[in-house]
Design a protein around this motif. Structure first.
Motif, PDB file in Angstrom:
ATOM      1  N   GLY A 137       1.024  -1.370   0.174  1.00 36.56           N
ATOM      2  CA  GLY A 137       0.126  -0.017   0.479  1.00 36.56           C
ATOM      3  C   GLY A 137       0.527   1.212  -0.199  1.00 36.56           C
ATOM      4  O   GLY A 137       1.877   1.078  -0.242  1.00 36.56           O
ATOM      5  N   ALA A 138       0.213   2.048   0.048  1.00 39.25           N
ATOM      6  CA  ALA A 138       1.370   3.684   0.246  1.00 39.25           C
ATOM      7  C   ALA A 138       1.953   3.733   0.852  1.00 39.25           C
ATOM      8  O   ALA A 138       2.759   4.496   0.936  1.00 39.25           O
ATOM      9  CB  ALA A 138      -0.120   5.147  -0.156  1.00 39.25           C
ATOM     10  N   ASP A 139       1.310   2.912   2.238  1.00 37.34           N
ATOM     11  CA  ASP A 139       2.309   3.461   3.322  1.00 37.34           C
ATOM     12  C   ASP A 139       3.680   2.078   3.689  1.00 37.34           C
ATOM     13  O   ASP A 139       4.549   2.551   4.774  1.00 37.34           O
ATOM     14  CB  ASP A 139       1.868   2.801   5.344  1.00 37.34           C
ATOM     15  N   GLY A 140       3.326   1.436   2.733  1.00 38.43           N
ATOM     16  CA  GLY A 140       4.889   0.375   2.463  1.00 38.43           C
ATOM     17  C   GLY A 140       4.294  -0.799   2.953  1.00 38.43           C
ATOM     18  O   GLY A 140       5.860  -2.282   3.219  1.00 38.43           O
ATOM     19  N   ASN A 141       3.688  -1.049   3.660  1.00 38.07           N
ATOM     20  CA  ASN A 141       3.029  -2.643   4.802  1.00 38.07           C
ATOM     21  C   ASN A 141       2.450  -3.501   3.137  1.00 38.07           C
ATOM     22  O   ASN A 141       1.872  -3.272   2.369  1.00 38.07           O
ATOM     23  CB  ASN A 141       2.159  -2.728   5.404  1.00 38.07           C
ATOM     24  N   VAL A 142       2.626  -4.722   3.527  1.00 37.89           N
ATOM     25  CA  VAL A 142       2.188  -5.700   2.549  1.00 37.89           C
ATOM     26  C   VAL A 142       0.705  -5.383   3.004  1.00 37.89           C
ATOM     27  O   VAL A 142       0.667  -6.612   4.068  1.00 37.89           O
ATOM     28  CB  VAL A 142       3.004  -6.327   2.462  1.00 37.89           C
ATOM     29  N   TYR A 143      -0.199  -6.134   2.578  1.00 41.63           N
ATOM     30  CA  TYR A 143      -1.596  -6.127   2.102  1.00 41.63           C
ATOM     31  C   TYR A 143      -2.291  -7.076   1.450  1.00 41.63           C
ATOM     32  O   TYR A 143      -3.617  -7.670   1.690  1.00 41.63           O
ATOM     33  CB  TYR A 143      -2.286  -5.095   1.897  1.00 41.63           C
ATOM     34  N   ALA A 144      -1.487  -7.719   0.638  1.00 44.07           N
ATOM     35  CA  ALA A 144      -2.042  -8.454  -0.051  1.00 44.07           C
ATOM     36  C   ALA A 144      -0.650  -9.640  -1.064  1.00 44.07           C
ATOM     37  O   ALA A 144      -0.144  -8.870  -1.333  1.00 44.07           O
ATOM     38  CB  ALA A 144      -2.796  -8.258  -1.072  1.00 44.07           C
ATOM     39  N   VAL A 145      -1.091 -10.957  -1.691  1.00 36.30           N
ATOM     40  CA  VAL A 145       0.302 -11.565  -1.913  1.00 36.30           C
ATOM     41  C   VAL A 145      -0.509 -12.012  -2.890  1.00 36.30           C
ATOM     42  O   VAL A 145      -1.419 -13.120  -3.098  1.00 36.30           O
ATOM     43  CB  VAL A 145       0.736 -13.013  -1.439  1.00 36.30           C
ATOM     44  N   ALA A 146       0.091 -11.742  -4.262  1.00 38.71           N
ATOM     45  CA  ALA A 146      -0.046 -12.255  -5.386  1.00 38.71           C
ATOM     46  C   ALA A 146       0.304 -13.592  -6.154  1.00 38.71           C
ATOM     47  O   ALA A 146       1.527 -13.763  -6.115  1.00 38.71           O
ATOM     48  CB  ALA A 146      -0.261 -11.382  -6.819  1.00 38.71           C
ATOM     49  N   GLN A 147      -0.250 -13.798  -7.418  1.00 36.85           N
ATOM     50  CA  GLN A 147       0.134 -15.139  -7.610  1.00 36.85           C
ATOM     51  C   GLN A 147      -0.400 -16.421  -8.226  1.00 36.85           C
ATOM     52  O   GLN A 147      -1.960 -15.943  -8.038  1.00 36.85           O
ATOM     53  CB  GLN A 147       0.875 -16.281  -6.848  1.00 36.85           C
ATOM     54  N   GLY A 148      -0.731 -16.310  -9.841  1.00 38.67           N
ATOM     55  CA  GLY A 148      -0.979 -17.577 -10.656  1.00 38.67           C
ATOM     56  C   GLY A 148      -0.827 -17.258 -12.101  1.00 38.67           C
ATOM     57  O   GLY A 148       0.025 -16.507 -12.671  1.00 38.67           O
ATOM     58  N   SER A 149      -1.809 -17.885 -12.542  1.00 35.78           N
ATOM     59  CA  SER A 149      -1.320 -17.799 -14.441  1.00 35.78           C
ATOM     60  C   SER A 149      -2.038 -16.630 -14.842  1.00 35.78           C
ATOM     61  O   SER A 149      -3.512 -16.174 -14.342  1.00 35.78           O
ATOM     62  CB  SER A 149      -2.615 -20.038 -14.797  1.00 35.78           C
ATOM     63  N   VAL A 150      -1.343 -16.402 -15.977  1.00 33.30           N
ATOM     64  CA  VAL A 150      -1.853 -15.231 -16.275  1.00 33.30           C
ATOM     65  C   VAL A 150      -2.933 -15.290 -17.336  1.00 33.30           C
ATOM     66  O   VAL A 150      -2.863 -16.006 -18.133  1.00 33.30           O
ATOM     67  CB  VAL A 150      -0.636 -13.683 -16.655  1.00 33.30           C
ATOM     68  N   ALA A 151      -3.858 -14.649 -17.919  1.00 33.72           N
ATOM     69  CA  ALA A 151      -4.644 -14.333 -18.802  1.00 33.72           C
ATOM     70  C   ALA A 151      -4.760 -12.957 -19.731  1.00 33.72           C
ATOM     71  O   ALA A 151      -5.293 -11.790 -19.154  1.00 33.72           O
ATOM     72  CB  ALA A 151      -6.096 -14.841 -18.164  1.00 33.72           C
ATOM     73  N   ILE A 152      -3.908 -12.641 -21.441  1.00 37.38           N
ATOM     74  CA  ILE A 152      -4.329 -12.306 -21.834  1.00 37.38           C
ATOM     75  C   ILE A 152      -5.471 -12.259 -22.920  1.00 37.38           C
ATOM     76  O   ILE A 152      -5.945 -13.519 -22.941  1.00 37.38           O
ATOM     77  CB  ILE A 152      -3.170 -12.530 -22.097  1.00 37.38           C
ATOM     78  N   ALA A 153      -6.283 -11.191 -23.342  1.00 37.66           N
ATOM     79  CA  ALA A 153      -6.834 -11.136 -24.162  1.00 37.66           C
ATOM     80  C   ALA A 153      -6.458 -10.569 -26.130  1.00 37.66           C
ATOM     81  O   ALA A 153      -6.875 -11.080 -26.417  1.00 37.66           O
ATOM     82  CB  ALA A 153      -7.985  -9.577 -24.303  1.00 37.66           C
ATOM     83  N   GLY A 154      -5.225 -10.158 -25.515  1.00 39.78           N
ATOM     84  CA  GLY A 154      -4.610  -9.490 -26.504  1.00 39.78           C
ATOM     85  C   GLY A 154      -3.592 -10.935 -27.838  1.00 39.78           C
ATOM     86  O   GLY A 154      -3.702 -12.143 -27.110  1.00 39.78           O
ATOM     87  N   PHE A 155      -3.706 -10.774 -28.874  1.00 35.53           N
ATOM     88  CA  PHE A 155      -2.184 -11.489 -29.023  1.00 35.53           C
ATOM     89  C   PHE A 155      -1.446 -11.256 -30.048  1.00 35.53           C
ATOM     90  O   PHE A 155      -1.546  -9.919 -30.741  1.00 35.53           O
ATOM     91  CB  PHE A 155      -3.080 -13.315 -29.766  1.00 35.53           C
ATOM     92  N   GLU A 156      -0.432 -11.329 -30.521  1.00 28.62           N
ATOM     93  CA  GLU A 156       0.782 -11.611 -31.321  1.00 28.62           C
ATOM     94  C   GLU A 156       1.195 -12.367 -32.201  1.00 28.62           C
ATOM     95  O   GLU A 156       1.269 -13.358 -32.212  1.00 28.62           O
ATOM     96  CB  GLU A 156       1.564 -10.499 -31.041  1.00 28.62           C
ATOM     97  N   ALA A 157       1.582 -12.227 -34.116  1.00 29.94           N
ATOM     98  CA  ALA A 157       1.505 -13.345 -34.921  1.00 29.94           C
ATOM     99  C   ALA A 157       2.178 -12.294 -35.651  1.00 29.94           C
ATOM    100  O   ALA A 157       1.678 -11.959 -36.245  1.00 29.94           O
ATOM    101  CB  ALA A 157       0.671 -14.185 -35.330  1.00 29.94           C
ATOM    102  N   GLU A 158       3.218 -13.439 -36.325  1.00 31.71           N
ATOM    103  CA  GLU A 158       3.952 -12.778 -37.602  1.00 31.71           C
ATOM    104  C   GLU A 158       4.648 -13.790 -38.077  1.00 31.71           C
ATOM    105  O   GLU A 158       5.089 -14.715 -37.808  1.00 31.71           O
ATOM    106  CB  GLU A 158       5.480 -11.729 -36.972  1.00 31.71           C
ATOM    107  N   GLY A 159       5.156 -13.529 -39.825  1.00 32.63           N
ATOM    108  CA  GLY A 159       5.895 -14.239 -40.364  1.00 32.63           C
ATOM    109  C   GLY A 159       7.304 -13.526 -41.298  1.00 32.63           C
ATOM    110  O   GLY A 159       7.808 -12.573 -40.384  1.00 32.63           O
ATOM    111  N   GLN A 160       7.540 -13.464 -41.702  1.00 29.01           N
ATOM    112  CA  GLN A 160       8.569 -13.587 -42.857  1.00 29.01           C
ATOM    113  C   GLN A 160       8.415 -11.540 -43.843  1.00 29.01           C
ATOM    114  O   GLN A 160       9.419 -11.133 -43.368  1.00 29.01           O
ATOM    115  CB  GLN A 160       9.619 -14.088 -44.321  1.00 29.01           C
ATOM    116  N   ALA A 161       6.885 -11.552 -44.154  1.00 29.17           N
ATOM    117  CA  ALA A 161       6.804 -10.640 -44.522  1.00 29.17           C
ATOM    118  C   ALA A 161       5.424  -9.373 -44.194  1.00 29.17           C
ATOM    119  O   ALA A 161       4.952  -8.214 -44.396  1.00 29.17           O
ATOM    120  CB  ALA A 161       6.478 -10.498 -45.831  1.00 29.17           C
TER     121      ALA A 161
END
Length: 373
Positions: A137-161
């Motif tokens: 938080g803004a006071d520097g104390n730990v209020y939560a702990v996070a962990q897990g698999s990230v889910a994204i909505a975007g994607f990226e694909a590319e080829g040679q051209a």
């Protein structure tokens, strides 16, 4: 005599019809719950720094992101793996910033959603897993702990051209990805007074909120302190049961007031006007000047068996056309609908309407505040 009375009755009916059409429509009332926030009952912002692993070669380039390399080495050292002085070339790790909102009255063990955003030059977080990350938080104390698999909505694909990117593959969410470890102490039942903070500060709205609360309680318990705050003293019959008082107050309905304002977004051409915008008598003219230059060179051929030569003679045609050369008079005290109808009658588009509104304001003929985004 009967004919005179009939004409008089018809006149009165016509006048009455005009009055009905000119009368303002009934304004919708809003709940106090939708107009104010209770001071102390609020969300708190959390932030953390962590690592996402398991990426398919789309992570940070360790040479270009030294903070990712340092974090990876520090994490491995905690597990007894010494990588100091080793040239690591993995592309499956990305440094990320994790953000979350700690809800009011959040208790230990409650899960909250988090947002994960890449910090380095990672191309995508797809398929990654966030390692244990403390959220501060803004006071520097730990209020939560996070962990897990990230889910994204975007994607990226590319080829040679060719290359295509949809959405933002470097940012994602983890639903229920953090567990609250520390609670923010806020004892609501012990409070003897409440402060209601208006989301849209206005003196008239604050006074109406206080009047509605006093009418419900039957005693002068609410008082507007300023245009953004209403103080409510907890009545004796609600001591120890403030939740009941708040649920009753939130359902009260009032008619909020607002300042006459015109909001303009010049980038998108969007114009939003409040219902209380009024205009003094002003004349408005708008015209589009179009100049068309057409080049039509002509070729002059010499006669047969002559000593002449072919010459190209230039021919230029210039046309000037002016559209919308109308002068309209906007009468004093017109409403928003009448103003828009009058400007639309001139065939004015959003871009030109923005300039006209600013010119009317500069002439002192519009009684509203113009806010340019």
């Amino acid at each position: 005599m009967l004919a005179v009375l009939a004409r008089l009755a018809g006149h009165l009916i016509a006048v009455g019809l005009v009055v009905v059409l000119a009368a303002p429509a009934a304004l919708a009332q809003s709940r106090i719950k939708d107009l104010v926030d209770i001071e102390g009952v609020r969300e708190n912002q959390l932030i953390g720094y962590g690592l996402v692993v398991g990426l398919n070669g789309t992570g940070d380039t360790l040479n270009n992101s030294p903070f990712t390399k340092q974090s990876l080495q520090a994490m491995l050292e905690r597990f007894g793996v010494n990588t100091r002085g080793v040239n690591m070339r993995t592309g499956n790790v990305a440094a990320v910033v994790v953000t979350a909102k700690l809800p009011p009255f959040g208790t230990q063990g409650t899960r909250i959603d988090i947002v994960v955003s890449a910090l380095g030059d990672a191309k995508s977080l797809k398929g990654g897993t966030l390692l244990v990350t403390p959220l501060l938080g803004a006071d520097g104390n730990v209020y939560a702990v996070a962990q897990g698999s990230v889910a994204i909505a975007g994607f990226e694909a590319e080829g040679q051209a060719a290359k295509i990117t949809r959405g933002v593959p470097t940012a994602g969410r983890i639903a229920n990805g953090a567990i609250i470890e520390r609670e923010i102490e806020f004892v609501l039942p012990r409070m003897t007074s409440l402060r209601l903070a208006l989301r849209n500060p206005d003196l008239t709205t604050a006074r109406r909120i206080a009047a509605a609360i006093n009418d419900f309680v039957g005693a002068p318990t609410a008082e507007p302190l300023d245009r953004a705050t209403v103080n409510v003293a907890v009545p004796k019959n609600f001591h120890g049961n403030i939740v009941r008082l708040l649920t009753e107050i939130e359902q009260l309905r009032i008619e909020p007031d607002q300042t006459a304002r015109v909001v303009i977004d010049e980038q998108s051409g969007i114009i939003v006007m409040g219902r209380d915008v009024r205009v003094s008598t002003v004349a408005v003219a708008q015209g589009n000047l179009t100049v068309t230059v057409t080049e039509g060179p002509q070729v002059s051929q010499p006669g047969a068996f002559s000593n002449g030569r072919t010459v190209v003679a230039p021919r230029t045609q210039i046309d000037v056309q002016e559209d919308g050369h109308k002068l309209a008079v906007v009468q004093s005290g017109v409403s928003l609908q009448q103003l828009v109808d009058g400007l639309n009658a001139l065939g004015i588009g959003p871009r030109d309407m923005i300039s006209i509104l600013q010119a009317i304001k500069a002439a002192g003929a519009i009684q509203a505040e113009i806010e340019v985004m």
